[in-house]
Enzyme design. Structure first.
Site, short mmCIF file in Angstrom:
data_model
loop_
_atom_site.label_atom_id
_atom_site.label_comp_id
_atom_site.label_asym_id
_atom_site.label_seq_id
_atom_site.Cartn_x
_atom_site.Cartn_y
_atom_site.Cartn_z
N SER A 126 0.63 -1.12 -0.09
CA SER A 126 0.18 -0.01 0.13
C SER A 126 0.97 1.41 -0.05
O SER A 126 0.65 2.33 -0.70
CB SER A 126 -0.77 0.03 1.36
OG SER A 126 -0.03 -0.16 2.45
N ARG A 136 6.86 -8.84 -7.06
CA ARG A 136 6.86 -10.36 -7.31
C ARG A 136 5.79 -11.10 -7.80
O ARG A 136 5.87 -11.91 -8.44
CB ARG A 136 7.29 -11.15 -5.54
CG ARG A 136 8.58 -10.82 -5.34
CD ARG A 136 8.77 -11.72 -4.14
NE ARG A 136 10.16 -11.71 -3.39
CZ ARG A 136 10.35 -10.99 -2.27
NH1 ARG A 136 9.39 -10.45 -1.90
NH2 ARG A 136 11.59 -11.11 -1.96
N ALA A 156 -1.16 5.28 3.89
CA ALA A 156 -1.01 5.03 2.48
C ALA A 156 -2.31 5.63 1.73
O ALA A 156 -2.27 6.13 0.73
CB ALA A 156 -0.82 3.48 2.17
N LYS A 184 6.22 2.90 18.04
CA LYS A 184 4.72 3.42 18.11
C LYS A 184 3.67 2.45 17.63
O LYS A 184 2.70 2.51 17.84
CB LYS A 184 4.62 4.72 17.16
CG LYS A 184 5.18 4.69 15.62
CD LYS A 184 4.21 4.30 14.79
CE LYS A 184 4.61 4.12 13.28
NZ LYS A 184 3.57 3.62 12.44
N ARG A 193 -3.13 -0.49 10.17
CA ARG A 193 -3.20 -1.92 10.46
C ARG A 193 -2.94 -2.30 11.60
O ARG A 193 -3.61 -3.69 12.11
CB ARG A 193 -2.47 -2.57 9.23
CG ARG A 193 -0.85 -2.16 9.27
CD ARG A 193 -0.14 -2.68 8.20
NE ARG A 193 -0.36 -1.94 6.95
CZ ARG A 193 0.33 -2.07 5.93
NH1 ARG A 193 1.30 -3.13 5.70
NH2 ARG A 193 0.18 -1.35 4.75
N ASN A 194 -1.84 -1.70 12.56
CA ASN A 194 -1.62 -2.08 13.93
C ASN A 194 -2.78 -1.83 14.75
O ASN A 194 -3.10 -2.68 15.47
CB ASN A 194 -0.36 -1.24 14.36
CG ASN A 194 0.67 -1.72 13.63
OD1 ASN A 194 1.56 -2.81 13.83
ND2 ASN A 194 1.29 -1.04 12.43
N VAL A 235 0.89 -6.80 6.31
CA VAL A 235 1.90 -7.05 7.38
C VAL A 235 1.63 -6.19 8.50
O VAL A 235 1.52 -4.90 8.39
CB VAL A 235 3.39 -6.85 6.84
CG1 VAL A 235 4.34 -6.65 7.99
CG2 VAL A 235 3.69 -7.83 5.64
#
Length: 327
Positions: A10, A31, A136, A187, A251-252, A275
Site C-alpha cells: 500500500s 513479485r 498510504a 509506535k 493496520r496495527n 503485514v
C-alpha cells in the site's frame, strides 16, 4: 529522476503514484505477476489501494534487473523483516550511484539493529530513512502529508527531500537517524495496545493513558540506544504515534481491535490482510528492553497477549496494579 520502488504494497504504491505525479520516471517492482499486470493494464492495485486510479505512466515489472537498470533512486518498500533479504538481492544490480531509501518501520528481527545499519552492512551505503505520520490511503488520495528524511549522507537526504516534496507532500530533514527509526518502530507496539484497548471496549481515558505512557517508553529506549529526545516530540515520534493509534487506516490498530475482541494473533493478522509491523516490533523491543535494562511495561503487556497466552483484560489489570510511583 528515475525511481524504482521495490514492493507493491500500500505505502510503496501510494508513494510511487505521488512520485509519478511529481514528474519522475517511476517503476514498481513486485513479485506477484498478477499484480504487475493489474498495475500495467488496469492501472490499479486493488488488494492494497481500493478505489485508487494509478497513473498510466507508472510501470510495474517482476524483472529485478529491469527495475534497477539506470536508476537514480531505489526505494525499499518491503516489510522490515525482508529488508536484509531484498538488500542482498539487489546488490549485484546496483551501479553504486543510486540513492537508497527505506520506508519500512521496524528493526532487523535477527540482529535487533535499526534497518539503516542492516542496509549499510549489506550494501555498504548509507540509506535515507523516510518516515512520519503517513497512511498510504491518504497519500494515494493526495491529501496533505508530512514526512521526515534522515540519513548520515547529507546530500542524499537533501535529494530525497527535494524529490518527494510537492503540493501535498512536505518533507523535513532530521539528522537524528536513530531517533527517527526508533520512533517509527515502537509506535506500532503502542498502536497495537491502543487497538486492543478499543477492542475490549475501553474508552478515551485508557487510550490517552496508553499513548502518553507509550511515548515515555519510546523515549526511554530511544535515549538508551543513542537517540536525541527532541526527535520524539516531532513528526516521527508523537506525530506518528497519534495517527497510528487513532486511525482505522492503521493496520496495527485494526489488528489490536480484533485481538481485543477475542481473536488470536494469527486470526487478526489474516483478517487485516497486510503485514502488521507491530508484532515483529513487540518481539524485538521486548528483547531490547532487557538488553538495555529499560522498563517498558506496555510493550511487556502486548508481548504477554501475543506470545504468552495472557488475555487482554488480564494484561490490563496487571498494568493497572503495578507498583504505584511518581509520573
Amino acid at each position: 529522476m528515475k525511481i524504482t520502488f521495490l514492493g507493491g504494497g500500500s505505502f510503496g504504491t501510494a508513494l510511487a503514484k505521488a512520485m509519478t505525479q511529481n514528474g519522475h520516471e517511476v517503476m514498481l517492482w513486485e513479485r506477484n505477476e498478477e499484480r504487475v499486470r493489474e498495475v500495467n493494464e488496469q492501472h490499479t492495485n486493488g488488494k492494497y489501494l481500493q478505489g485508487i486510479r494509478l497513473p498510466e505512466s507508472l510501470r510495474a515489472t517482476v524483472d529485478l534487473g529491469e527495475a534497477l537498470n539506470h536508476r537514480d533512486m531505489v526505494v525499499l518498500a518491503v516489510p522490515s523483516s525482508s529488508i536484509r533479504e531484498v538488500s542482498g538481492k539487489i546488490k549485484p544490480y546496483l551501479s553504486g550511484d543510486e540513492i537508497i531509501v527505506s520506508i519500512a518501520k521496524g528493526v532487523d528481527p535477527k540482529s535487533l539493529k535499526p534497518l539503516s545499519q542492516t542496509i549499510f552492512e549489506v550494501l555498504d551505503k548509507d540509506p535515507v530513512i523516510l518516515s512520519g505520520p503517513s497512511h498510504a490511503e491518504e497519500v494515494a488520495q493526495g491529501l496533505p502529508t508530512t514526512l521526515v528524511a534522515s540519513s548520515r549522507n547529507e546530500l542524499a537526504m537533501v535529494r530525497v527531500q527535494e524529490a518527494f516534496s510537492s503540493n501535498s507532500l512536505r518533507v523535513y530533514r532530521n539528522h537524528d537517524l536513530m531517533g527517527v527509526e526508533i520512533g517509527g518502530a515502537v509506535k506500532n507496539i503502542i498502536a497495537l495496545a491502543a487497538g486492543i484497548s478499543d477492542g475490549i471496549g475501553y474508552g478515551d481515558n485508557a487510550k490517552a493513558a496508553l499513548m502518553t505512557r507509550g511515548m515515555t517508553e519510546i523515549i526511554r529506549i530511544g535515549e538508551k540506544m543513542g537517540a536525541e529526545t527532541e526527535t520524539f516530540y516531532g513528526l516521527t515520534g508523537i506525530g506518528d504515534l497519534i495517527v497510528t493509534c487513532t486511525s482505522m487506516h492503521s493496520r496495527n490498530r485494526r489488528c489490536g481491535i480484533l485481538i481485543g475482541q477475542g481473536k488470536s494473533m494469527d486470526e487478526a493478522t489474516k483478517e487485516v490482510g497486510m503485514v502488521v509491523e507491530g508484532i515483529k516490533a513487540t518481539q524485538a523491543f521486548f528483547e531490547l528492553a532487557k538488553k538495555y535494562n529499560v522498563e517498558m511495561p506496555i510493550t511487556d503487556a502486548v508481548h504477554q497477549i501475543l506470545f504468552e497466552d495472557v488475555t487482554p483484560r488480564d494484561a490490563v489489570i496487571n498494568l493497572m496494579n503495578r507498583e504505584l510511583k511518581r509520573e
